[in-house]
Structures are given as structure tokens and as C-alpha cells.
Design a protein around this motif. Structure first.
Motif, PDB file in Angstrom:
ATOM      1  N   GLN A 186     -27.109-125.673 -64.947  1.00  0.00           N
ATOM      2  CA  GLN A 186     -27.134-125.825 -63.494  1.00  0.00           C
ATOM      3  C   GLN A 186     -25.922-125.087 -62.926  1.00  0.00           C
ATOM      4  N   ALA A 187     -26.150-124.321 -61.877  1.00  0.00           N
ATOM      5  CA  ALA A 187     -25.065-123.653 -61.154  1.00  0.00           C
ATOM      6  C   ALA A 187     -25.207-124.053 -59.697  1.00  0.00           C
ATOM      7  N   ARG A 188     -24.091-124.316 -59.038  1.00  0.00           N
ATOM      8  CA  ARG A 188     -24.197-124.765 -57.641  1.00  0.00           C
ATOM      9  C   ARG A 188     -22.994-124.318 -56.828  1.00  0.00           C
ATOM     10  N   THR A 189     -23.223-124.287 -55.535  1.00  0.00           N
ATOM     11  CA  THR A 189     -22.166-123.980 -54.582  1.00  0.00           C
ATOM     12  C   THR A 189     -22.512-124.663 -53.269  1.00  0.00           C
ATOM     13  N   SER A 190     -21.627-124.541 -52.312  1.00  0.00           N
ATOM     14  CA  SER A 190     -21.921-125.082 -50.985  1.00  0.00           C
ATOM     15  C   SER A 190     -21.258-124.209 -49.932  1.00  0.00           C
ATOM     16  N   TYR A 191     -21.761-124.318 -48.724  1.00  0.00           N
ATOM     17  CA  TYR A 191     -21.231-123.551 -47.594  1.00  0.00           C
ATOM     18  C   TYR A 191     -20.999-124.492 -46.416  1.00  0.00           C
ATOM     19  N   LEU A 192     -19.836-124.375 -45.817  1.00  0.00           N
ATOM     20  CA  LEU A 192     -19.515-125.073 -44.573  1.00  0.00           C
ATOM     21  C   LEU A 192     -19.820-124.115 -43.422  1.00  0.00           C
ATOM     22  N   PRO A 193     -19.933-124.616 -42.192  1.00  0.00           N
ATOM     23  CA  PRO A 193     -20.251-123.719 -41.074  1.00  0.00           C
ATOM     24  C   PRO A 193     -19.325-122.502 -40.953  1.00  0.00           C
ATOM     25  N   ASN A 194     -18.037-122.674 -41.261  1.00  0.00           N
ATOM     26  CA  ASN A 194     -17.121-121.527 -41.147  1.00  0.00           C
ATOM     27  C   ASN A 194     -17.313-120.504 -42.270  1.00  0.00           C
ATOM     28  N   GLU A 195     -18.185-120.806 -43.241  1.00  0.00           N
ATOM     29  CA  GLU A 195     -18.495-119.873 -44.322  1.00  0.00           C
ATOM     30  C   GLU A 195     -19.857-119.191 -44.116  1.00  0.00           C
ATOM     31  N   ILE A 196     -20.433-119.408 -42.929  1.00  0.00           N
ATOM     32  CA  ILE A 196     -21.702-118.780 -42.566  1.00  0.00           C
ATOM     33  C   ILE A 196     -21.404-117.756 -41.483  1.00  0.00           C
ATOM     34  N   LEU A 197     -21.635-116.501 -41.795  1.00  0.00           N
ATOM     35  CA  LEU A 197     -21.308-115.407 -40.883  1.00  0.00           C
ATOM     36  C   LEU A 197     -22.537-115.023 -40.059  1.00  0.00           C
ATOM     37  N   TRP A 198     -22.503-115.361 -38.776  1.00  0.00           N
ATOM     38  CA  TRP A 198     -23.620-115.033 -37.882  1.00  0.00           C
ATOM     39  C   TRP A 198     -23.482-113.564 -37.498  1.00  0.00           C
ATOM     40  N   GLY A 199     -24.584-112.821 -37.579  1.00  0.00           N
ATOM     41  CA  GLY A 199     -24.555-111.418 -37.194  1.00  0.00           C
ATOM     42  C   GLY A 199     -24.024-110.507 -38.282  1.00  0.00           C
ATOM     43  N   HIS A 200     -24.230-110.899 -39.536  1.00  0.00           N
ATOM     44  CA  HIS A 200     -23.812-110.081 -40.680  1.00  0.00           C
ATOM     45  C   HIS A 200     -25.002-109.871 -41.611  1.00  0.00           C
ATOM     46  N   ARG A 201     -24.896-108.842 -42.434  1.00  0.00           N
ATOM     47  CA  ARG A 201     -25.892-108.540 -43.455  1.00  0.00           C
ATOM     48  C   ARG A 201     -25.137-108.188 -44.736  1.00  0.00           C
ATOM     49  N   PHE A 202     -25.738-108.486 -45.880  1.00  0.00           N
ATOM     50  CA  PHE A 202     -25.113-108.124 -47.159  1.00  0.00           C
ATOM     51  C   PHE A 202     -25.237-106.622 -47.390  1.00  0.00           C
ATOM     52  N   GLU A 203     -24.176-106.054 -47.971  1.00  0.00           N
ATOM     53  CA  GLU A 203     -24.194-104.645 -48.366  1.00  0.00           C
ATOM     54  C   GLU A 203     -25.238-104.456 -49.468  1.00  0.00           C
ATOM     55  N   SER A 204     -25.850-103.300 -49.482  1.00  0.00           N
ATOM     56  CA  SER A 204     -26.757-102.965 -50.574  1.00  0.00           C
ATOM     57  C   SER A 204     -25.935-102.797 -51.848  1.00  0.00           C
ATOM     58  N   MET A 205     -26.477-103.254 -52.947  1.00  0.00           N
ATOM     59  CA  MET A 205     -25.757-103.157 -54.222  1.00  0.00           C
ATOM     60  C   MET A 205     -26.401-102.161 -55.181  1.00  0.00           C
ATOM     61  N   LEU A 206     -27.553-101.627 -54.798  1.00  0.00           N
ATOM     62  CA  LEU A 206     -28.276-100.729 -55.693  1.00  0.00           C
ATOM     63  C   LEU A 206     -27.851 -99.281 -55.475  1.00  0.00           C
ATOM     64  N   LEU A 207     -27.513 -98.631 -56.563  1.00  0.00           N
ATOM     65  CA  LEU A 207     -27.166 -97.212 -56.539  1.00  0.00           C
ATOM     66  C   LEU A 207     -28.130 -96.488 -57.463  1.00  0.00           C
ATOM     67  N   TYR A 208     -28.603 -95.346 -57.030  1.00  0.00           N
ATOM     68  CA  TYR A 208     -29.430 -94.545 -57.924  1.00  0.00           C
ATOM     69  C   TYR A 208     -28.543 -93.541 -58.632  1.00  0.00           C
ATOM     70  N   ARG A 209     -28.506 -93.593 -59.940  1.00  0.00           N
ATOM     71  CA  ARG A 209     -27.688 -92.678 -60.751  1.00  0.00           C
ATOM     72  C   ARG A 209     -28.586 -91.535 -61.233  1.00  0.00           C
ATOM     73  N   LYS A 210     -28.474 -90.380 -60.578  1.00  0.00           N
ATOM     74  CA  LYS A 210     -29.281 -89.222 -60.976  1.00  0.00           C
ATOM     75  C   LYS A 210     -28.977 -88.793 -62.403  1.00  0.00           C
ATOM     76  N   ASP A 211     -27.683 -88.873 -62.785  1.00  0.00           N
ATOM     77  CA  ASP A 211     -27.294 -88.455 -64.125  1.00  0.00           C
ATOM     78  C   ASP A 211     -27.934 -89.302 -65.227  1.00  0.00           C
ATOM     79  N   HIS A 212     -28.228 -90.586 -64.909  1.00  0.00           N
ATOM     80  CA  HIS A 212     -28.888 -91.469 -65.880  1.00  0.00           C
ATOM     81  C   HIS A 212     -30.364 -91.697 -65.542  1.00  0.00           C
ATOM     82  N   ASN A 213     -30.793 -91.167 -64.390  1.00  0.00           N
ATOM     83  CA  ASN A 213     -32.171 -91.319 -63.922  1.00  0.00           C
ATOM     84  C   ASN A 213     -32.596 -92.786 -63.830  1.00  0.00           C
ATOM     85  N   LYS A 214     -31.698 -93.636 -63.271  1.00  0.00           N
ATOM     86  CA  LYS A 214     -32.031 -95.051 -63.126  1.00  0.00           C
ATOM     87  C   LYS A 214     -31.184 -95.679 -62.017  1.00  0.00           C
TER      88      LYS A 214
END
Length: 191
Positions: A128-156
Motif C-alpha cells: 500500500q502506498a498513500r499520500t494526502s493533500y491539504l487545500p494549500n497543496e492543490i494548485l488551481w490553474g496549473h497543469r503537470f509538465e509532460s514527462m515523455l521525451l522521444y529519443r530519436k537516437d534510441h527510436n523510443k
């Protein structure tokens, strides 16, 4: 073999975000798995809101309610963490956040509890893994950065875990989901 502490390889974003997706306000939490063998069997992800309430007689108690999230893992036998998952709660009529504006949420007193339970495919051990968020840990008007990179040199594609917690500001209405829904309904009728 000794069981490893699997819950420490599952990570949660340091913040939750509220943004607009398909004209609806959504609360989003990011969950990732740092291990390479990314199968988690019998996965269950639950998100609950915990609030302190007072009865008419003055008794103090804790009210805990489940909130609906997507992906709905109850229909899946396992989750494959090819890359981190965005757990999305659409703020609709059934949501406890439906009538909250950005300012209301910041002033509100609650805790959002997130629990991921599952079985490690290799060791067959439950964790089991868990966490919690309080109101001050919720960012209104934000989006997560993309984490996917395409590596042409590895073709993946490659996951850039250094961006796991990163967010950026996006234009997001600060009104409640109820007000936003009425706005869209009114504009739709005018067309």
C-alpha cells in the motif's frame, strides 16, 4: 528472498492541480512507479475527502467520502506503469468541489487522501502506498509538465522523471464547476 519496500518506489506528485479538460474542471494527481518491472496486479486506487464536521448537538466527528476518479481501476486486473498516471477527478454534480471557487477551495478545511494498493507481480507481495493533500497543496490553474521525451537516437519514448512534480500555470476559470457548467449550457443554447 527478502521483500523490498515496494511502497517506496511508488511516488505521488507533491501537489494536486485543478485545470480545465474538455470544458470541465478537473482535479488531477500524478502517480508514478520508479521501478522497471512496472506491473502492479489487483490495483486499487481510492481517493477520499476527509472533513471535520459538527452535529446539531455539538459532537465533533470526521466525515469521509469517496470521490470518483479515472482511470477506474476496479475494471482493470492490473495497471502497467509504462509512464506515470494522471488520476483525474472530474468536478461534476456529484463532486464535493462542485460549488467551490478557487478562493473557496483555498479557504476550505479538508484533507484529500489517496491510497494505491496492489500486488507486486514478481514477489506476489501486497503493498500500500498513500499520500494526502491539504487545500494549500492543490494548485488551481496549473497543469503537470509532460514527462515523455522521444529519443530519436534510441527510436523510443523515455520518461523524464525530473519533471514528475513540475507544473505550469494555465488559463483556468476561477469560478465553481457549477457556474462554469451553467455558462457552457447558456452559450450552447444561444448557438
Amino acid at each position: 528472498s527478502r521483500p523490498r519496500n515496494r511502497s517506496k518506489t511508488v511516488i505521488f506528485s507533491t501537489h494536486a492541480v485543478v485545470m480545465q479538460r474538455n470544458k470541465k474542471l478537473c482535479l488531477v494527481i500524478r502517480i508514478g512507479d520508479l521501478r522497471d518491472d512496472n506491473f502492479i496486479l489487483g490495483t486499487n486506487i481510492s481517493v477520499k475527502i476527509l472533513r471535520r464536521k459538527v452535529t446539531e448537538e455539538g459532537e465533533l466527528y470526521h466525515d469521509m467520502k469517496m470521490i470518483k476518479v479515472d482511470p477506474d481501476v476496479s475494471k482493470e486486473s492490473c495497471i502497467f506503469f509504462v509512464w506515470p498516471l494522471d488520476i483525474v477527478h472530474v468536478i461534476d454534480e456529484e463532486s464535493p468541489f462542485y460549488n467551490m471557487t478557487a478562493a473557496d477551495m483555498a479557504k476550505e478545511r479538508f484533507e484529500l487522501l489517496v491510497v494505491l494498493e496492489g500486488t507486486n507481480e514478481t514477489s506476489n507481495m501486497n503493498f500500500q502506498a498513500r499520500t494526502s493533500y491539504l487545500p494549500n497543496e492543490i494548485l488551481w490553474g496549473h497543469r503537470f509538465e509532460s514527462m515523455l521525451l522521444y529519443r530519436k537516437d534510441h527510436n523510443k519514448f523515455q520518461v523524464n522523471f525530473s519533471a514528475f512534480h513540475s507544473t505550469y500555470e494555465v488559463d483556468t476559470p476561477v469560478c465553481s464547476a457549477r457556474t462554469l457548467q451553467k455558462f457552457h449550457e447558456t452559450n450552447f443554447k444561444r448557438q
